[in-house]
Motif scaffolding. Structure first.
Motif, PDB file in Angstrom:
ATOM      1  N   LYS A 100       1.099  -1.278   0.246  1.00 38.11           N
ATOM      2  CA  LYS A 100      -0.080  -0.379  -0.170  1.00 38.11           C
ATOM      3  C   LYS A 100       0.913   1.209   0.079  1.00 38.11           C
ATOM      4  N   SER A 101       0.618   2.103  -0.256  1.00 42.23           N
ATOM      5  CA  SER A 101       0.743   3.817  -0.689  1.00 42.23           C
ATOM      6  C   SER A 101       0.304   4.827  -0.092  1.00 42.23           C
ATOM      7  N   SER A 102       0.835   6.039   0.335  1.00 43.59           N
ATOM      8  CA  SER A 102      -0.066   6.677  -0.050  1.00 43.59           C
ATOM      9  C   SER A 102       0.458   8.308  -0.532  1.00 43.59           C
ATOM     10  N   ILE A 103       0.070   8.758  -1.563  1.00 45.07           N
ATOM     11  CA  ILE A 103       1.018   9.648  -2.239  1.00 45.07           C
ATOM     12  C   ILE A 103       0.493  10.926  -2.391  1.00 45.07           C
ATOM     13  N   VAL A 104       0.130  12.037  -2.620  1.00 43.60           N
ATOM     14  CA  VAL A 104      -0.241  13.316  -2.949  1.00 43.60           C
ATOM     15  C   VAL A 104       0.937  13.726  -3.854  1.00 43.60           C
ATOM     16  N   PHE A 105      -0.441  14.367  -5.554  1.00 45.61           N
ATOM     17  CA  PHE A 105       0.581  14.933  -6.569  1.00 45.61           C
ATOM     18  C   PHE A 105      -0.322  16.472  -7.034  1.00 45.61           C
ATOM     19  N   THR A 106      -0.076  16.735  -7.596  1.00 40.54           N
ATOM     20  CA  THR A 106      -0.810  17.805  -8.363  1.00 40.54           C
ATOM     21  C   THR A 106      -0.944  18.096  -9.706  1.00 40.54           C
ATOM     22  N   LEU A 108      -6.792  13.487 -14.644  1.00 35.61           N
ATOM     23  CA  LEU A 108      -7.088  11.735 -13.766  1.00 35.61           C
ATOM     24  C   LEU A 108      -7.002  10.801 -14.052  1.00 35.61           C
ATOM     25  N   SER A 109      -7.764  11.424 -15.309  1.00 38.46           N
ATOM     26  CA  SER A 109      -8.146   9.852 -15.743  1.00 38.46           C
ATOM     27  C   SER A 109      -6.801   8.955 -16.235  1.00 38.46           C
ATOM     28  N   GLN A 110      -6.675  10.005 -17.235  1.00 41.61           N
ATOM     29  CA  GLN A 110      -4.982   9.559 -17.409  1.00 41.61           C
ATOM     30  C   GLN A 110      -4.191   9.047 -16.723  1.00 41.61           C
ATOM     31  N   VAL A 111      -3.913   9.469 -15.824  1.00 37.89           N
ATOM     32  CA  VAL A 111      -2.938   9.089 -14.714  1.00 37.89           C
ATOM     33  C   VAL A 111      -3.891   7.885 -13.653  1.00 37.89           C
ATOM     34  N   LEU A 112      -5.097   7.800 -13.428  1.00 38.81           N
ATOM     35  CA  LEU A 112      -5.982   6.846 -13.086  1.00 38.81           C
ATOM     36  C   LEU A 112      -5.694   5.396 -14.458  1.00 38.81           C
ATOM     37  N   SER A 113      -5.906   5.803 -15.100  1.00 40.61           N
ATOM     38  CA  SER A 113      -5.609   4.782 -16.249  1.00 40.61           C
ATOM     39  C   SER A 113      -4.032   4.043 -15.871  1.00 40.61           C
ATOM     40  N   VAL A 114      -3.893   4.838 -15.989  1.00 38.25           N
ATOM     41  CA  VAL A 114      -1.604   4.257 -16.046  1.00 38.25           C
ATOM     42  C   VAL A 114      -1.122   3.695 -14.721  1.00 38.25           C
ATOM     43  N   LEU A 115      -2.143   4.102 -13.573  1.00 37.98           N
ATOM     44  CA  LEU A 115      -2.226   3.368 -12.619  1.00 37.98           C
ATOM     45  C   LEU A 115      -2.166   1.838 -12.653  1.00 37.98           C
ATOM     46  N   SER A 116      -3.667   1.657 -13.108  1.00 34.12           N
ATOM     47  CA  SER A 116      -4.487   0.275 -13.611  1.00 34.12           C
ATOM     48  C   SER A 116      -3.697  -0.134 -14.374  1.00 34.12           C
ATOM     49  N   ASP A 119      -4.521   7.088  -1.958  1.00 32.08           N
ATOM     50  CA  ASP A 119      -4.575   5.695  -1.463  1.00 32.08           C
ATOM     51  C   ASP A 119      -4.396   4.971  -2.467  1.00 32.08           C
ATOM     52  N   ILE A 120      -2.720   3.688  -3.024  1.00 27.98           N
ATOM     53  CA  ILE A 120      -3.221   2.838  -3.596  1.00 27.98           C
ATOM     54  C   ILE A 120      -2.610   1.302  -3.096  1.00 27.98           C
ATOM     55  N   LYS A 121      -3.260   0.038  -3.655  1.00 32.14           N
ATOM     56  CA  LYS A 121      -3.339  -0.662  -2.885  1.00 32.14           C
ATOM     57  C   LYS A 121      -2.103  -2.041  -4.531  1.00 32.14           C
ATOM     58  N   PHE A 122      -1.345  -2.173  -4.094  1.00 34.77           N
ATOM     59  CA  PHE A 122      -0.956  -3.306  -5.919  1.00 34.77           C
ATOM     60  C   PHE A 122      -0.432  -4.821  -4.884  1.00 34.77           C
ATOM     61  N   ASN A 164       2.300  -5.927  -6.746  1.00 36.00           N
ATOM     62  CA  ASN A 164       4.211  -6.060  -6.873  1.00 36.00           C
ATOM     63  C   ASN A 164       4.886  -4.785  -6.894  1.00 36.00           C
ATOM     64  N   TYR A 165       5.633  -4.871  -5.675  1.00 36.64           N
ATOM     65  CA  TYR A 165       6.026  -3.376  -5.584  1.00 36.64           C
ATOM     66  C   TYR A 165       6.993  -3.164  -6.611  1.00 36.64           C
ATOM     67  N   GLU A 166       7.429  -4.208  -7.331  1.00 38.35           N
ATOM     68  CA  GLU A 166       8.386  -3.295  -8.560  1.00 38.35           C
ATOM     69  C   GLU A 166       7.556  -2.660  -8.974  1.00 38.35           C
ATOM     70  N   ARG A 167       6.240  -3.271 -10.426  1.00 37.34           N
ATOM     71  CA  ARG A 167       4.881  -3.026 -10.888  1.00 37.34           C
ATOM     72  C   ARG A 167       5.045  -1.598 -10.773  1.00 37.34           C
ATOM     73  N   TYR A 168       4.312  -1.441  -8.788  1.00 37.63           N
ATOM     74  CA  TYR A 168       4.144  -0.536  -8.427  1.00 37.63           C
ATOM     75  C   TYR A 168       4.944   0.830  -8.054  1.00 37.63           C
ATOM     76  N   GLN A 169       6.552   0.110  -8.470  1.00 33.99           N
ATOM     77  CA  GLN A 169       7.925   1.606  -8.833  1.00 33.99           C
ATOM     78  C   GLN A 169       7.723   2.109 -10.138  1.00 33.99           C
ATOM     79  N   GLN A 170       7.193   0.490 -10.618  1.00 33.22           N
ATOM     80  CA  GLN A 170       7.522   1.099 -12.243  1.00 33.22           C
ATOM     81  C   GLN A 170       6.139   2.674 -12.856  1.00 33.22           C
TER      82      GLN A 170
END
Lengths: 281, 281
Positions: free
Chosen positions: A196-202, A210-218, A244-247, A249-255
């Motif tokens: 899990k991770s908590s991130i803040v961004f602009t 935002l939908s692009q960002v969430l698509s990439v995360l997905s 807040d995000i959940k994953f 695979n930690y490496e995938r999350y970093q990518q």
């Protein structure tokens, strides 16, 4: 032994959550008046761990506490979801009809608003903490005053419980974040799986960004568990997001972070941590 | 003439926002004790319009008010972003050193926390409303008590202003929503271009589903201006989202709702309305 700085006194929900998070370990509570003071305590004694409420299912997010984590740059070690059940407590020998003043933390007062409406003649007085409100009644022998606090606080300060479970919504949970200096966080997280991770961004422009960002995360199988936008007044076209995000695979999350960086600005990682447990209903 | 029900008394920010929203029209304020009471007033007199704070740049969202709009099914007519600047007001002839108790609405107290820290010996007492806190001081001749309220409230109730602009963050704006029965909303919105909407929906599974919803909205050129997730405790795999969206083309917006329906459940449209104005800094 863990030294944990909390906002509030002995018997405060922060302390109960700290003991539940560090179950099986000895916990020494360092009481602080304000959330800011937790960070001051840690500056004075770098071995101290902090715990801080970040959201409540009824009252919503504590935006100021996100801001404190962001500016103080202490990483998150973990989270704990604590069930919050309030009682009304007063000096022994009184009935609910003797109570002329009810005192507690503003959030606790808000969570018991329906109960307080049944006591229309009672004066509602803010206190900096639920447990310290109970302590004050005991220390100053305040006849006619009751505190809204945990049953633990009522017991610690020798008060009688006049009513239990007085919160409006029984699904009242507070999510606490545990944080500290890097080396302590590493030690707490030893042998744990970080998922899990908590991130803040602009996001610089609103047009679908935002939908692009969430698509990439997905695409990277990184899932949202919380999202909150914060308007930046005076910067009309920018939005800040607490996510807040959940994953798995930690490496995938970093990518995935590398992949979203070009789409966002001011990315701050408040911490990577294992998903927390939840206290019983 | 507009009859507008507000939470609070004369001089409350809700009333100031109502007058700014209906600028150029005569406004009669109907004071209510709680947000719930606004809906009760409208049930009694269906011509009454309601106004309610929905989010503040410092304190965050008022989740309970979203819930009230959702359950009472009165559509949103519009929004207004009101700058909130507090003063400390007391009976004439006193200095700040004479003040032993400060009383106001909990949100106002929270917004002035830095100022209140400079008055450590002062007792902080909750009040149901900023303006009624000022009124109480005048009505009951409370020497030694000060209210945190609008300068308008201080003037209405004949109080002296001991300090101005005492809010911690000067970018303190509250967004108010104006709502009422369908026929009044239609009348208010006559000749207006509807380019904003507040919707609430549930996403059944977390795996990338929010990003799909936002992608679809983005394909239809519907943009987010606010998003907030709400955990549904006890329904671990479901998330509720409060979303504000903006669009240029109303038909496209309607089509986008049709397009996202299969991806979400429990869609509720709290209202379509024109983007609101903002009071000066």
């Amino acid at each position: 032994m863990r030294k944990v700085a909390i906002q509030g006194g002995l018997g405060a929900y922060h302390g109960i959550a700290a003991e539940n998070f560090f179950v099986g370990e000895e916990v020494e509570i360092v009481p602080c008046i304000t959330f800011k003071d937790i960070f001051t305590s840690i500056k004075k004694d770098p071995n101290i761990i902090g715990i801080m409420a970040i959201e409540n299912t009824i009252a919503g997010s504590l935006l100021q506490n996100y801001e404190l984590l962001k500016t103080n740059k202490l990483p998150i070690a973990g989270e704990y979801k604590q069930r919050v059940s309030h009682c009304l407590a007063a000096l022994p020998g009184q009935s609910i009809h003797d109570i002329k003043e009810v005192t507690s933390h503003p959030i606790a007062l808000m969570q018991c608003v329906d109960f307080l409406e049944t006591l229309p003649k009672v004066k509602v007085v803010e206190h900096e903490d639920t447990a310290l409100a109970a302590k004050d009644i005991a220390d100053k022998n305040l006849v006619g005053t009751a505190a809204i606090c945990s049953t633990r606080a009522a017991e610690i300060y020798g008060l009688d419980i006049l009513a239990r479970g007085i919160e409006t919504n029984k699904h009242n949970f507070t999510r606490f974040l545990i944080f500290g200096n890097r080396w302590i966080v590493d030690e707490i997280q030893k042998d744990e799986v970080l998922n899990k991770s908590s991130i803040v961004f602009t996001v610089p422009h609103s047009e679908g960004s935002l939908s692009q960002v969430l698509s990439v995360l997905s695409f990277y199988h990184v899932n949202l568990t919380k999202i909150q936008s914060l308007p930046i007044i005076g910067r009309e076209w920018e939005y800040q997001f607490y996510v807040d995000i959940k994953f798995d695979n930690y490496e995938r999350y970093q990518q995935s972070l590398t992949a979203i960086r070009p789409l966002i600005s001011d990315l701050k990682i408040l911490g990577d941590y294992p998903e927390g447990r939840q206290s019983e209903l």
